[in-house]
Design a protein around this motif. Structure first.
Motif, PDB file in Angstrom:
ATOM      1  N   ASN A 163       0.800  -1.231   0.000  1.00  0.00           N
ATOM      2  CA  ASN A 163       0.000   0.000   0.000  1.00  0.00           C
ATOM      3  C   ASN A 163       0.833   1.283   0.000  1.00  0.00           C
ATOM      4  N   ARG A 164       2.157   1.153   0.118  1.00  0.00           N
ATOM      5  CA  ARG A 164       3.018   2.348   0.152  1.00  0.00           C
ATOM      6  C   ARG A 164       3.852   2.510  -1.121  1.00  0.00           C
ATOM      7  N   ILE A 165       3.642   1.628  -2.099  1.00  0.00           N
ATOM      8  CA  ILE A 165       4.492   1.650  -3.294  1.00  0.00           C
ATOM      9  C   ILE A 165       4.399   2.984  -4.032  1.00  0.00           C
ATOM     10  N   ASP A 166       3.194   3.495  -4.191  1.00  0.00           N
ATOM     11  CA  ASP A 166       3.028   4.699  -5.010  1.00  0.00           C
ATOM     12  C   ASP A 166       3.149   6.003  -4.241  1.00  0.00           C
ATOM     13  N   ASP A 167       3.473   5.926  -2.957  1.00  0.00           N
ATOM     14  CA  ASP A 167       3.780   7.168  -2.252  1.00  0.00           C
ATOM     15  C   ASP A 167       5.180   7.104  -1.646  1.00  0.00           C
ATOM     16  N   TYR A 168       5.358   6.314  -0.617  1.00  0.00           N
ATOM     17  CA  TYR A 168       6.658   6.275   0.063  1.00  0.00           C
ATOM     18  C   TYR A 168       7.771   5.781  -0.865  1.00  0.00           C
ATOM     19  N   TYR A 169       7.607   4.598  -1.433  1.00  0.00           N
ATOM     20  CA  TYR A 169       8.667   4.008  -2.258  1.00  0.00           C
ATOM     21  C   TYR A 169       8.889   4.790  -3.554  1.00  0.00           C
ATOM     22  N   ASN A 170       7.813   5.344  -4.091  1.00  0.00           N
ATOM     23  CA  ASN A 170       7.919   6.094  -5.339  1.00  0.00           C
ATOM     24  C   ASN A 170       8.841   7.302  -5.192  1.00  0.00           C
ATOM     25  N   GLU A 171       8.905   7.859  -3.986  1.00  0.00           N
ATOM     26  CA  GLU A 171       9.801   8.987  -3.746  1.00  0.00           C
ATOM     27  C   GLU A 171      11.265   8.606  -3.949  1.00  0.00           C
ATOM     28  N   TYR A 172      11.547   7.319  -3.850  1.00  0.00           N
ATOM     29  CA  TYR A 172      12.920   6.834  -4.016  1.00  0.00           C
ATOM     30  C   TYR A 172      13.093   6.046  -5.325  1.00  0.00           C
ATOM     31  N   GLY A 173      12.216   6.324  -6.298  1.00  0.00           N
ATOM     32  CA  GLY A 173      12.350   5.715  -7.614  1.00  0.00           C
ATOM     33  C   GLY A 173      11.863   4.290  -7.712  1.00  0.00           C
ATOM     34  N   LEU A 174      11.010   3.869  -6.766  1.00  0.00           N
ATOM     35  CA  LEU A 174      10.539   2.490  -6.771  1.00  0.00           C
ATOM     36  C   LEU A 174       9.010   2.441  -6.731  1.00  0.00           C
ATOM     37  N   ASN A 213      -1.956  -9.297  -4.663  1.00  0.00           N
ATOM     38  CA  ASN A 213      -3.146  -9.587  -3.855  1.00  0.00           C
ATOM     39  C   ASN A 213      -2.822  -9.860  -2.389  1.00  0.00           C
ATOM     40  N   GLU A 214      -1.544  -9.780  -2.045  1.00  0.00           N
ATOM     41  CA  GLU A 214      -1.128 -10.128  -0.684  1.00  0.00           C
ATOM     42  C   GLU A 214      -0.908  -8.863   0.128  1.00  0.00           C
ATOM     43  N   MET A 215      -1.775  -8.613   1.115  1.00  0.00           N
ATOM     44  CA  MET A 215      -1.643  -7.411   1.941  1.00  0.00           C
ATOM     45  C   MET A 215      -0.476  -7.517   2.905  1.00  0.00           C
ATOM     46  N   GLN A 216      -0.346  -8.671   3.518  1.00  0.00           N
ATOM     47  CA  GLN A 216       0.708  -8.827   4.514  1.00  0.00           C
ATOM     48  C   GLN A 216       2.032  -9.250   3.880  1.00  0.00           C
ATOM     49  N   GLY A 217       1.965  -9.962   2.793  1.00  0.00           N
ATOM     50  CA  GLY A 217       3.176 -10.391   2.118  1.00  0.00           C
ATOM     51  C   GLY A 217       3.675 -11.728   2.617  1.00  0.00           C
ATOM     52  N   ALA A 218       4.763 -12.171   2.005  1.00  0.00           N
ATOM     53  CA  ALA A 218       5.355 -13.458   2.355  1.00  0.00           C
ATOM     54  C   ALA A 218       5.868 -13.436   3.791  1.00  0.00           C
ATOM     55  N   ILE A 265       6.719 -13.655  10.671  1.00  0.00           N
ATOM     56  CA  ILE A 265       6.615 -12.214  10.436  1.00  0.00           C
ATOM     57  C   ILE A 265       6.453 -11.962   8.944  1.00  0.00           C
ATOM     58  N   SER A 266       5.873 -10.834   8.600  1.00  0.00           N
ATOM     59  CA  SER A 266       5.629 -10.474   7.206  1.00  0.00           C
ATOM     60  C   SER A 266       6.839  -9.780   6.597  1.00  0.00           C
ATOM     61  N   CYS A 267       7.126 -10.131   5.341  1.00  0.00           N
ATOM     62  CA  CYS A 267       8.231  -9.481   4.628  1.00  0.00           C
ATOM     63  C   CYS A 267       7.747  -8.617   3.468  1.00  0.00           C
ATOM     64  N   GLY A 268       6.439  -8.478   3.308  1.00  0.00           N
ATOM     65  CA  GLY A 268       5.931  -7.622   2.241  1.00  0.00           C
ATOM     66  C   GLY A 268       5.575  -8.395   0.987  1.00  0.00           C
ATOM     67  N   SER A 269       5.179  -7.665  -0.059  1.00  0.00           N
ATOM     68  CA  SER A 269       4.609  -8.280  -1.255  1.00  0.00           C
ATOM     69  C   SER A 269       5.626  -8.571  -2.353  1.00  0.00           C
ATOM     70  N   VAL A 270       6.886  -8.306  -2.117  1.00  0.00           N
ATOM     71  CA  VAL A 270       7.921  -8.537  -3.132  1.00  0.00           C
ATOM     72  C   VAL A 270       8.989  -9.485  -2.593  1.00  0.00           C
ATOM     73  N   GLU A 271       9.345 -10.465  -3.397  1.00  0.00           N
ATOM     74  CA  GLU A 271      10.435 -11.376  -3.066  1.00  0.00           C
ATOM     75  C   GLU A 271      11.437 -11.397  -4.213  1.00  0.00           C
ATOM     76  N   LEU A 272      12.706 -11.549  -3.893  1.00  0.00           N
ATOM     77  CA  LEU A 272      13.716 -11.717  -4.933  1.00  0.00           C
ATOM     78  C   LEU A 272      13.571 -13.094  -5.566  1.00  0.00           C
ATOM     79  N   SER A 273      13.657 -13.143  -6.881  1.00  0.00           N
ATOM     80  CA  SER A 273      13.659 -14.426  -7.580  1.00  0.00           C
ATOM     81  C   SER A 273      15.053 -15.039  -7.494  1.00  0.00           C
ATOM     82  N   TYR A 274      15.196 -16.203  -8.081  1.00  0.00           N
ATOM     83  CA  TYR A 274      16.494 -16.880  -8.097  1.00  0.00           C
ATOM     84  C   TYR A 274      17.554 -16.017  -8.776  1.00  0.00           C
ATOM     85  N   ILE A 303      -2.075   3.564   7.635  1.00  0.00           N
ATOM     86  CA  ILE A 303      -1.685   4.334   6.452  1.00  0.00           C
ATOM     87  C   ILE A 303      -2.909   4.744   5.651  1.00  0.00           C
ATOM     88  N   THR A 304      -3.893   3.856   5.565  1.00  0.00           N
ATOM     89  CA  THR A 304      -5.115   4.180   4.826  1.00  0.00           C
ATOM     90  C   THR A 304      -5.861   5.332   5.485  1.00  0.00           C
TER      91      THR A 304
END
Length: 311
Positions: free
Chosen positions: A187-198, A217-222, A258-267, A303-304
């Motif tokens: 939920n922070r990708i287009d505000d917080y992270y976007n400020e840092y080019g992500l 679709n994962e709110m809490q993440g992996a 614990i939650s690590c968010g909606s993005v994981e590094l691939s192989y 945040i919402t």
């Protein structure tokens, strides 16, 4: 060192007296995967300065009385192309030889990997890009099997913007045990992270390249299981888990998820991460990581409400 948008790790080097030996060992390894003409050119290059090698190669064609003018023109064109390609490969080898740790591991690199590497490396003429490819080559030679062939293809196709996207992603990664995890609150990708080019576009580009797995679709993440005495590290900061979360509901092993968010590094993303260095974002640990780990659902709600002006 910054090259083409990627900060690469150049910390590992061997003594200069071993560089020439490493250079020749790399050339001999790469020779097994290229054409007979190029193998001959390498041999000639090892015996002669570059200019002499070029002149001899070209003069052999010019002085061949069995060839007509058209055939010579074609061969001269091909010769120039072969020389340029081999010069690229040799330049990368020369740079990689400065980063080798153990020459005995070179023979353990698979022929298929070498063939793929040469196929891409011979077309890399930019000085900055050659530095990246030299790091890739040296790492595979130091640790055979550490660089998947898929990463070679991805790097070859990667544009500067995509390289910068990955560099930015590395700024939001934490280490837990031996694993590195991006902490990306969806939920922070287009505000917080976007400020840092992500922002969303950057995340989508990285997903398309196959460098990350992104669950929209994962709110809490992996999740990852952690124990109370374990530490979460963010660059030069380290915090014990039991300082930020309660372990009252731990399982029989004394661990909770614990939650690590909606993005994981691939192989291949993990393989690229190993050669990239980045700088931290001030306040990220306190503002995003800790609240997200403590209660990802409540963090989303907060945040919402904040975005709606109700908090």
């Amino acid at each position: 060192m910054m090259t083409n948008g990627i900060n690469i790790n150049l910390d590992v080097k061997i003594d200069s007296k071993d560089i020439k030996e490493g250079f020749l060992a790399l050339l001999n390894k790469l020779c097994s995967g290229v054409s007979s003409v190029t193998r001959w050119l390498i041999d000639l290059w090892q015996r002669s300065p570059k200019r002499i090698a070029v002149d001899e190669y070209i003069s052999d064609i010019e002085n061949n009385t069995e060839l007509d003018a058209a055939s010579k023109a074609v061969l001269m064109y091909n010769a120039g192309r072969d020389i340029k390609r081999m010069a690229n490969v040799m330049s990368i080898c020369n740079k990689a030889s400065e980063k080798l740790l153990d020459l005995t591991n070179i023979d353990k690199v698979s022929k298929d990997w070498v063939d793929a590497f040469v196929g891409y490396a011979e077309n890399i003429s930019s000085e900055e890009l050659q530095e990246i490819w030299s790091v890739i080559l040296s790492r595979e030679c130091n640790e055979p099997g550490s660089i998947p062939r898929a990463l070679l293809s991805t790097l070859y196709m990667m544009e500067k913007q995509e390289a910068e996207d990955f560099q930015n992603l590395m700024r939001f990664c934490v280490r837990i045990r031996e694993s590195v995890h991006p902490i990306i609150a969806h939920n922070r990708i287009d505000d917080y992270y976007n400020e840092y080019g992500l922002g969303s576009k950057a995340i989508n580009r990285l997903e398309t390249l196959g460098l990350i797995n992104y669950d929209r679709n994962e709110m809490q993440g992996a999740g990852i299981m952690v124990a109370s005495g374990e530490v979460i590290e963010y660059f030069d900061n380290a915090i014990r888990m039991d300082e930020i979360i309660e372990f009252d509901d731990a399982d029989s092993n004394g661990e909770i998820c614990i939650s690590c968010g909606s993005v994981e590094l691939s192989y291949i993303g993990e393989a690229l991460r190993c050669i990239v260095v980045s700088d931290k974002v001030d306040g990220f640990l306190e503002d995003i990581v800790i609240p997200h780990i403590q209660n990802p659902v409540q963090h989303l709600i907060d945040i919402t409400l904040e975005a709606l002006g109700k908090k």
